[in-house]
Design a protein around this motif. Structure first.
Motif, PDB file in Angstrom:
ATOM      1  N   THR A 137      83.101  41.571  56.229  1.00 46.40           N
ATOM      2  CA  THR A 137      84.382  41.727  55.423  1.00 46.40           C
ATOM      3  C   THR A 137      84.461  43.552  55.303  1.00 46.40           C
ATOM      4  O   THR A 137      83.360  43.865  54.822  1.00 46.40           O
ATOM      5  N   SER A 138      85.618  43.912  55.485  1.00 49.24           N
ATOM      6  CA  SER A 138      85.582  45.477  55.540  1.00 49.24           C
ATOM      7  C   SER A 138      85.693  46.102  54.083  1.00 49.24           C
ATOM      8  O   SER A 138      85.893  45.059  53.014  1.00 49.24           O
ATOM      9  N   ASP A 139      84.994  47.368  53.753  1.00 49.16           N
ATOM     10  CA  ASP A 139      84.922  47.721  52.255  1.00 49.16           C
ATOM     11  C   ASP A 139      86.244  47.703  51.382  1.00 49.16           C
ATOM     12  O   ASP A 139      85.826  47.417  50.253  1.00 49.16           O
ATOM     13  N   ASP A 140      87.332  47.626  52.118  1.00 45.07           N
ATOM     14  CA  ASP A 140      88.529  47.623  51.314  1.00 45.07           C
ATOM     15  C   ASP A 140      88.889  46.173  51.103  1.00 45.07           C
ATOM     16  O   ASP A 140      89.988  45.910  50.333  1.00 45.07           O
ATOM     17  N   GLY A 141      87.995  45.211  51.267  1.00 47.37           N
ATOM     18  CA  GLY A 141      88.235  43.850  51.186  1.00 47.37           C
ATOM     19  C   GLY A 141      89.581  43.182  52.161  1.00 47.37           C
ATOM     20  O   GLY A 141      90.047  42.407  51.707  1.00 47.37           O
ATOM     21  N   ASN A 142      90.148  44.127  52.924  1.00 45.31           N
ATOM     22  CA  ASN A 142      91.417  43.481  53.567  1.00 45.31           C
ATOM     23  C   ASN A 142      90.896  42.549  54.873  1.00 45.31           C
ATOM     24  O   ASN A 142      91.443  41.315  54.864  1.00 45.31           O
ATOM     25  N   PHE A 143      89.740  42.826  55.551  1.00 47.66           N
ATOM     26  CA  PHE A 143      89.603  41.945  56.763  1.00 47.66           C
ATOM     27  C   PHE A 143      88.197  41.400  56.892  1.00 47.66           C
ATOM     28  O   PHE A 143      87.222  42.145  56.609  1.00 47.66           O
ATOM     29  N   THR A 144      88.111  40.246  57.299  1.00 46.07           N
ATOM     30  CA  THR A 144      87.127  39.516  57.863  1.00 46.07           C
ATOM     31  C   THR A 144      87.502  39.392  59.168  1.00 46.07           C
ATOM     32  O   THR A 144      88.197  38.515  59.633  1.00 46.07           O
ATOM     33  N   VAL A 145      86.406  39.597  60.173  1.00 48.28           N
ATOM     34  CA  VAL A 145      86.504  39.251  61.550  1.00 48.28           C
ATOM     35  C   VAL A 145      85.612  38.133  62.052  1.00 48.28           C
ATOM     36  O   VAL A 145      84.404  38.521  61.896  1.00 48.28           O
ATOM     37  N   ILE A 146      86.017  37.261  62.698  1.00 53.22           N
ATOM     38  CA  ILE A 146      85.115  35.966  63.244  1.00 53.22           C
ATOM     39  C   ILE A 146      85.422  35.794  64.663  1.00 53.22           C
ATOM     40  O   ILE A 146      86.556  35.976  64.883  1.00 53.22           O
ATOM     41  N   GLU A 147      84.327  35.228  65.246  1.00 56.30           N
ATOM     42  CA  GLU A 147      84.923  34.742  66.580  1.00 56.30           C
ATOM     43  C   GLU A 147      84.936  33.286  66.413  1.00 56.30           C
ATOM     44  O   GLU A 147      84.088  32.844  65.949  1.00 56.30           O
ATOM     45  N   VAL A 148      86.076  32.762  67.018  1.00 65.45           N
ATOM     46  CA  VAL A 148      86.128  31.249  67.134  1.00 65.45           C
ATOM     47  C   VAL A 148      86.198  30.605  68.451  1.00 65.45           C
ATOM     48  O   VAL A 148      86.550  31.111  69.407  1.00 65.45           O
ATOM     49  N   GLU A 149      86.208  29.187  68.196  1.00 61.05           N
ATOM     50  CA  GLU A 149      86.533  28.367  69.350  1.00 61.05           C
ATOM     51  C   GLU A 149      87.673  28.191  69.673  1.00 61.05           C
ATOM     52  O   GLU A 149      88.580  28.707  68.879  1.00 61.05           O
ATOM     53  N   CYS A 150      88.145  27.438  70.487  1.00 58.87           N
ATOM     54  CA  CYS A 150      89.722  27.130  71.011  1.00 58.87           C
ATOM     55  C   CYS A 150      90.600  27.197  69.920  1.00 58.87           C
ATOM     56  O   CYS A 150      90.067  26.171  69.085  1.00 58.87           O
ATOM     57  N   LEU A 151      91.568  28.078  69.674  1.00 58.28           N
ATOM     58  CA  LEU A 151      92.397  27.784  68.647  1.00 58.28           C
ATOM     59  C   LEU A 151      93.749  26.856  69.155  1.00 58.28           C
ATOM     60  O   LEU A 151      94.809  26.755  68.465  1.00 58.28           O
ATOM     61  N   ALA A 152      93.670  26.218  70.357  1.00 58.96           N
ATOM     62  CA  ALA A 152      94.726  25.218  70.761  1.00 58.96           C
ATOM     63  C   ALA A 152      96.015  26.107  71.071  1.00 58.96           C
ATOM     64  O   ALA A 152      97.282  25.743  70.957  1.00 58.96           O
ATOM     65  N   ALA A 153      95.747  27.409  71.360  1.00 64.67           N
ATOM     66  CA  ALA A 153      96.919  28.069  72.010  1.00 64.67           C
ATOM     67  C   ALA A 153      96.610  28.776  73.311  1.00 64.67           C
ATOM     68  O   ALA A 153      96.632  29.907  73.730  1.00 64.67           O
ATOM     69  N   CYS A 154      95.780  28.045  74.056  1.00 61.83           N
ATOM     70  CA  CYS A 154      95.131  28.287  75.482  1.00 61.83           C
ATOM     71  C   CYS A 154      96.268  28.908  76.383  1.00 61.83           C
ATOM     72  O   CYS A 154      95.932  29.505  77.525  1.00 61.83           O
TER      73      CYS A 154
END
Ligand code: FES
Length: 223
Positions: A173-190
């Motif tokens: 998570t970014s220091d300002d608490g704004n963003f957490t970035v993760i990699e995910v499997e298919c979001l069903a919007a292929c």
């Protein structure tokens, strides 16, 4: 919505609503915004739809009680839909995550007590589903799909761009608490790679060049 007929071309491709494709006279706000996501009333609305869809708020409260006020009303609605408390476990966890932002071990045990289920059963369910956050996340949880379709269309580069511009490592998570970035499997919007889910909002056809603008817009939303 009207298809583009005149004026400057709109630089957004394929908004992706239910198979509609092409160019439209839409602003970025309309395409990327939440006009088409909808807001959920705190009490969840009608019991038939209120509790079941996971929804993520910008401001989370990890100490929030389970459940009070409108959230207690939602919890009662959830219970009213199922034949026994065990069947209500997933939507109850969704509700707890909506409120607190993640499902800690303590939250699992509280949910177990609320539904009169064994602690181990609840922990087993939460740890089975990768979609539950078991650690705190930022105001915006950015989930970048790098599965096959998105990967072929640059999903890895989009992920890298989010990590670089948010200034975080994957899962951080970014220091300002704004963003957490993760990699995910298919979001069903292929059909609209690269697909990115940010809180409850979908962003489609995302390229690395779009990333700074998306992050700026999100920052502006929280001031
Ligand atoms: S592969 Fe990315 S949404 Fe399905």
């Amino acid at each position: 919505m009207s298809q583009k007929t005149s004026g400057e071309p709109v630089p957004f491709r394929n908004p992706g609503w239910a198979g509609n494709t092409g160019e439209y006279e839409l602003t970025e706000e309309q395409v990327r915004g939440d006009d088409f996501v909808g807001e959920r009333p705190l009490d969840g609305g009608h019991p038939s739809v209120a509790p079941s869809y996971p929804y993520m708020k910008v401001e989370k409260d990890p100490e929030a009680p389970l459940f009070e006020g409108p959230y207690e009303e939602r919890f009662r609605k959830i219970l009213s839909r199922y034949p026994d408390p065990q069947a209500a476990l997933l939507p109850t966890l969704n509700l707890a995550e909506e409120l607190r932002g993640h499902i800690s071990a303590e939250t699992m045990d509280e949910v177990a007590r609320l539904l009169e289920l064994p602690d181990a059963y609840v922990r087993g369910v939460v740890t089975f589903y990768t979609m539950y956050n078991r650690r705190p996340v930022g105001r915006y949880l950015i989930q970048v799909c790098t599965n096959v379709s998105c990967n072929l269309c640059g999903g890895d580069e989009v992920l890298e761009a989010f990590l670089e511009h948010a200034g975080v490592g994957e899962g951080e998570t970014s220091d300002d608490g704004n963003f957490t970035v993760i990699e995910v499997e298919c979001l069903a919007a292929c059909g609209f790679p690269t697909a990115v889910q940010i809180n409850s909002r979908y962003y489609e056809n995302v390229t690395p060049q779009d990333v700074p603008r998306i992050l700026e817009r999100l920052k502006a939303e929280v001031g």
